[in-house]
Design a protein around this motif. Sequence first.
Motif, PDB file in Angstrom:
ATOM      1  N   HIS B  39      19.534  59.081  71.136  1.00  0.00           N
ATOM      2  CA  HIS B  39      20.200  59.560  69.920  1.00  0.00           C
ATOM      3  C   HIS B  39      20.901  60.900  70.163  1.00  0.00           C
ATOM      4  CE1 HIS B  39      17.721  56.578  67.788  1.00  0.00           C
ATOM      5  NE2 HIS B  39      18.603  56.682  66.823  1.00  0.00           N
ATOM      6  N   PHE B  97      20.401  65.052  66.591  1.00  0.00           N
ATOM      7  CA  PHE B  97      21.255  63.925  66.227  1.00  0.00           C
ATOM      8  C   PHE B  97      22.042  64.256  64.963  1.00  0.00           C
ATOM      9  CE2 PHE B  97      21.832  59.542  64.450  1.00  0.00           C
ATOM     10  CZ  PHE B  97      22.703  59.107  65.426  1.00  0.00           C
ATOM     11  N   VAL B 101      26.057  64.269  64.435  1.00  0.00           N
ATOM     12  CA  VAL B 101      26.780  63.483  63.429  1.00  0.00           C
ATOM     13  C   VAL B 101      27.666  64.390  62.583  1.00  0.00           C
ATOM     14  CG1 VAL B 101      26.531  62.024  61.393  1.00  0.00           C
ATOM     15  CG2 VAL B 101      25.043  61.671  63.355  1.00  0.00           C
ATOM     16  N   VAL B 115      31.053  57.828  63.861  1.00  0.00           N
ATOM     17  CA  VAL B 115      29.615  57.623  63.766  1.00  0.00           C
ATOM     18  C   VAL B 115      29.248  56.155  63.983  1.00  0.00           C
ATOM     19  CG1 VAL B 115      27.662  57.773  62.237  1.00  0.00           C
ATOM     20  CG2 VAL B 115      29.340  59.595  62.272  1.00  0.00           C
ATOM     21  N   GLN B 116      29.985  55.307  63.311  1.00  0.00           N
ATOM     22  CA  GLN B 116      29.763  53.869  63.424  1.00  0.00           C
ATOM     23  C   GLN B 116      29.790  53.450  64.887  1.00  0.00           C
ATOM     24  OE1 GLN B 116      29.348  53.196  60.452  1.00  0.00           O
ATOM     25  NE2 GLN B 116      29.724  51.055  59.943  1.00  0.00           N
ATOM     26  N   LEU B 119      26.874  54.561  66.981  1.00  0.00           N
ATOM     27  CA  LEU B 119      25.653  53.781  66.792  1.00  0.00           C
ATOM     28  C   LEU B 119      25.766  52.385  67.388  1.00  0.00           C
ATOM     29  CD1 LEU B 119      24.148  54.291  63.253  1.00  0.00           C
ATOM     30  CD2 LEU B 119      23.153  54.827  65.460  1.00  0.00           C
ATOM     31  N   MET B 120      26.901  51.741  67.140  1.00  0.00           N
ATOM     32  CA  MET B 120      26.998  50.330  67.499  1.00  0.00           C
ATOM     33  C   MET B 120      27.920  50.055  68.668  1.00  0.00           C
ATOM     34  SD  MET B 120      27.304  48.862  63.717  1.00  0.00           S
ATOM     35  CE  MET B 120      26.953  50.050  62.474  1.00  0.00           C
ATOM     36  N   ILE B 206      22.041  52.287  69.553  1.00  0.00           N
ATOM     37  CA  ILE B 206      20.966  51.372  69.181  1.00  0.00           C
ATOM     38  C   ILE B 206      20.638  50.390  70.292  1.00  0.00           C
ATOM     39  CG2 ILE B 206      20.345  49.526  67.593  1.00  0.00           C
ATOM     40  CD1 ILE B 206      20.388  52.565  66.644  1.00  0.00           C
ATOM     41  N   VAL B 209      18.798  52.075  73.146  1.00  0.00           N
ATOM     42  CA  VAL B 209      17.361  52.224  72.891  1.00  0.00           C
ATOM     43  C   VAL B 209      16.661  50.896  73.157  1.00  0.00           C
ATOM     44  CG1 VAL B 209      15.616  52.783  71.201  1.00  0.00           C
ATOM     45  CG2 VAL B 209      17.778  53.989  71.170  1.00  0.00           C
ATOM     46  N   SER B 254      28.028  41.224  65.440  1.00  0.00           N
ATOM     47  CA  SER B 254      28.028  42.352  66.374  1.00  0.00           C
ATOM     48  C   SER B 254      27.409  41.982  67.724  1.00  0.00           C
ATOM     49  CB  SER B 254      27.239  43.514  65.771  1.00  0.00           C
ATOM     50  OG  SER B 254      26.733  44.352  66.779  1.00  0.00           O
ATOM     51  N   GLY B 257      24.416  44.424  68.532  1.00  0.00           N
ATOM     52  CA  GLY B 257      23.267  44.046  67.709  1.00  0.00           C
ATOM     53  C   GLY B 257      22.606  42.770  68.201  1.00  0.00           C
TER      54      GLY B 257
ATOM     55  N   SER C 104      13.806  49.293  67.610  1.00  0.00           N
ATOM     56  CA  SER C 104      15.136  48.948  68.108  1.00  0.00           C
ATOM     57  C   SER C 104      15.490  47.499  67.796  1.00  0.00           C
ATOM     58  CB  SER C 104      15.240  49.230  69.605  1.00  0.00           C
ATOM     59  OG  SER C 104      14.222  48.587  70.315  1.00  0.00           O
ATOM     60  N   PHE C 107      16.297  47.177  64.040  1.00  0.00           N
ATOM     61  CA  PHE C 107      17.589  47.778  63.732  1.00  0.00           C
ATOM     62  C   PHE C 107      18.725  46.917  64.285  1.00  0.00           C
ATOM     63  CE2 PHE C 107      20.884  51.121  63.826  1.00  0.00           C
ATOM     64  CZ  PHE C 107      20.774  51.512  62.506  1.00  0.00           C
ATOM     65  N   GLY C 108      18.497  46.368  65.500  1.00  0.00           N
ATOM     66  CA  GLY C 108      19.490  45.458  66.075  1.00  0.00           C
ATOM     67  C   GLY C 108      19.752  44.278  65.161  1.00  0.00           C
ATOM     68  N   ILE C 109      18.679  43.706  64.636  1.00  0.00           N
ATOM     69  CA  ILE C 109      18.825  42.584  63.701  1.00  0.00           C
ATOM     70  C   ILE C 109      19.600  43.031  62.462  1.00  0.00           C
ATOM     71  CG2 ILE C 109      17.569  40.977  62.201  1.00  0.00           C
ATOM     72  CD1 ILE C 109      15.323  40.966  64.305  1.00  0.00           C
ATOM     73  N   ILE C 111      21.863  45.340  62.280  1.00  0.00           N
ATOM     74  CA  ILE C 111      23.284  45.462  62.612  1.00  0.00           C
ATOM     75  C   ILE C 111      23.945  44.078  62.656  1.00  0.00           C
ATOM     76  CG2 ILE C 111      24.928  46.176  64.397  1.00  0.00           C
ATOM     77  CD1 ILE C 111      23.698  48.536  63.064  1.00  0.00           C
ATOM     78  N   VAL C 112      23.241  43.112  63.254  1.00  0.00           N
ATOM     79  CA  VAL C 112      23.762  41.745  63.299  1.00  0.00           C
ATOM     80  C   VAL C 112      24.035  41.241  61.883  1.00  0.00           C
ATOM     81  CG1 VAL C 112      23.156  39.344  63.799  1.00  0.00           C
ATOM     82  CG2 VAL C 112      22.732  41.108  65.510  1.00  0.00           C
ATOM     83  N   THR C 115      27.075  42.918  60.243  1.00  0.00           N
ATOM     84  CA  THR C 115      28.377  42.374  60.648  1.00  0.00           C
ATOM     85  C   THR C 115      28.569  40.969  60.095  1.00  0.00           C
ATOM     86  OG1 THR C 115      27.307  41.847  62.768  1.00  0.00           O
ATOM     87  CG2 THR C 115      28.781  43.727  62.732  1.00  0.00           C
ATOM     88  N   PHE C 133      23.662  56.148  57.137  1.00  0.00           N
ATOM     89  CA  PHE C 133      23.576  57.609  57.142  1.00  0.00           C
ATOM     90  C   PHE C 133      23.437  58.230  55.756  1.00  0.00           C
ATOM     91  CE2 PHE C 133      25.454  57.367  61.442  1.00  0.00           C
ATOM     92  CZ  PHE C 133      24.408  58.005  62.080  1.00  0.00           C
ATOM     93  N   PRO C 259      22.540  63.561  57.422  1.00  0.00           N
ATOM     94  CA  PRO C 259      22.499  64.543  58.502  1.00  0.00           C
ATOM     95  C   PRO C 259      22.496  65.990  57.988  1.00  0.00           C
ATOM     96  CG  PRO C 259      24.024  62.804  59.055  1.00  0.00           C
ATOM     97  CD  PRO C 259      23.573  62.548  57.653  1.00  0.00           C
TER      98      PRO C 259
END
Lengths: 249, 300, 294
Positions: B39, B97, B101, B115-116, B119-120, B206, B209, B254, B257, C104, C107-109, C111-112, C115, C133, C259
């Motif tokens: 991060h 982090f 940002v 930012v997007q 992260l992705m 992400i 990680v 994604s 993802g 992780s 969070f990955g799921i 993001i999927v 989208t 955020f 943030p």
Amino acid sequence: MNALEIKNISVTYDKQPALEDVTFSVPEGSLTGIIGPNGAGKSTLIKSILRLIPKLSGDVKVYGKPYKEQRKMIGYVPQRSEVDWDFPTNALDVVLMGRYGHIGWLKRPGKKEKQFAMECLEKVGMQDYAKRQISQLSGGQQQRVFLARALAQDAQIYFMDEPFAGVDAATEKAIMNLLQEWKKQGKTVLVVHHDLQTVRDYFDHCLLLNKTPVKFGPTDKVFTYDNLQETYGGALSILTQESTLLQEG
Amino acid sequence: MTYTAWIILTGVLVGVTCGMTGALLILRRMAMIADAISHTVLLGIVGAFFVTQSLNGIPMLIGAAIVGMLTAFFVQLLDSSGVQSGAAIGVVFTSLFALGVVLLSFIGDSVHLDVQHALMGEIAFVPWDTLILGGKEAGPVAVWMLSGVFLLNLAIILIFYKEFKISTFDPQMAISIGVPVVFIHYLLMSMVSFSTVASFDSVGAILVVAMLIVPGATAYLLTDRFGLMIILSAVIGAVSALLGYGFAVVMDVSIAGSMATATGFLFGLAFFFSPSHGLIAKWVRRKNMQKNLNEEARVS
Amino acid sequence: MNSLIEFLSNPNTQWVLTGSILLGFASGLIGSFVLLKKQSLIGDAMAHATLPGVCIAYIISGVKSTPLFLTGAALTGLLATYFIQAIVKHSRIKTDASIGVVLSVFFGIGIVLLTYITKNMGGNQSGLDDFIFGQAASMVRGDIQTIAVGSFLIILFTSLFFKEFKIAVFDPNYAKGLGIPVGLINSILMALVIGVVVVGIQMVGVVLIAALLITPPLAARYWTDRLGLMSFISGIIGALSGVVGTTVSTIGEGLPTGPLIVLVTSALFLLSLLFGKSKGLITRFFISKGVRHT
């Protein structure tokens, strides 16, 4: 000749003093038991000598020279509980780690090294477990693997932290034999020890420690009721048992 | 090479590079420090941008390495001053982090970094951002960076294999025989930082990680050998990338993802079906033991 | 200056500020217990794991409804904590790796799914991105009211069960001996933590909400050795961070709220670390000097 000279070692944890002004010299070829109550700083003493924890002050000489120059002469057997036995490796591999200090950077342990490690395993009666994942070994067997690793290290001075804690009879015997063999070879051994009953059988020298050395010297002179009482203070429950034992001996 | 091949190569390189580093992190119980570093590296990248006003690879790597080390250092500092390690990690990574940002949002829309994206990532753009060598296109920048970091990590692991092994298994003994364990620690931290920043642009924090932690944990369930665990972890990283890519194309979602999800899928398989440490194998062993005990009881 | 006064007198912002104060106080308060239970990073994983819950709620219902989102978030958050514990219990994986894996992958799921929603469910998905955020500016009156009421309830419950939490966290076995249902108390505590995370994600975002649970109590620890006072100070630090961060975010357009709130918390932590009354570094330095002189 003194194998080890310790001068004025002091260690503090945060604000609490753990060791105060420890000074003593260990003759070559001696077997020393480090004895004292819980929290007396026995492990701390070993760790500060080996520079695993920072000292407030103090100086360590190995055969008359600074510790750093003599590091190859030192072997260390930590408490069994201090490593992760789930680590993906087998017994032989752990013993091989004892050779790392000799192998040097970049090189891998070769055939000769592996054979030597195997011999070390044999000496502690563990040759049949060489390929066994270490978490599948019993506590005593793990301790013997550590012994074999110490053997493989081929040091002149050994530090052992509670090797006898919670081991079976076979392992106890293996440790005993090893200590005697090392003594014959003129090696010097310091052992943190808990069990007062066995001190006379195992060690020819004793360091009675309670944050600061109460007494150091040959076991028959130092390991007396009065000295123990001074070391352990009010912890008489252990000593009452011990006093009968001492009078018998 | 085709567009798809470049994307797959990128994903596989991320999986292998992060995977082999991750195996070490799992054994050293530093998974969450890796999470923190991946991060905070954002701050290093943004910082490098403020200094150089460009998104050049080398300053980004340097910035990331510096902030990565700082993260590890701050965590250590708080840890040794008595803060429990989980909380220390939490404070350090959220602070750095958040700073990254906020600074990033000042840069505005002028550059290809938001930012997007951080992260992705946007692996789909990787093949178009090519390196020009002597007037010729020589493959995507991301692939070059990742290959470089991969070779670097591989070299470090090969050179310091013994030292990594002993300082991970028994750090006290390592110190006592003169292995520079602090150096090894920060070496690993810089490997994490480099892997992160090289992967960042294409797959985002992400997935980094996920790739750093999950394949290593999966390999830990599959083998009892140190060297094999590192190799397996790298392979699992690569397979996750392939599986994830396939899923993303079919479902039109994604890519990063999906790859992260794929690492989780493989972990789940190992968790249940690993022949040595899986839930089912353990259950069968226990049943057998019970059966044996019962039979013995009947015989005697 | 005028713009600030104008800003503060706007009833909408008054709502936003009230919400952020209550949320900050609630998270600081409950965070004290999370810290003492050594579960700071589990809180982080839980927060990340709420993202797929929000998305699933949207995919199933097809409408943007805050209560539904929060229900989904709470469910996947809980599921994540369950997974973390199950992995540690049933395999050789250690806690930190287990947290990392769950965090992780969830969070990955997320993001999927995010989208998937963008591509398949049309343009009205806007708003879901803000969960990552946090964006105070895009929240409507109803969202803020949810935060305010939710936070208030969490503060109320924590105060009611304070004594039980204290003993169950400090010495669970002793508490059992006293006849306190430790399991139940732990579940209530966990529910309140989930509660803070869930009501907070809209404002602070899933990536950084954990900071509000971790940092304020840690900062408070430098000022006092007493749990009661520590939770209160922690709550104050959280509230201060909430209100300052939100204000800056709303005035400076486009600055992400989460943030900024976290940065304020971090600054307060740094101050505490250096100047804290009981353990601050500089304070300790002067005390040790004083000792040496006497």
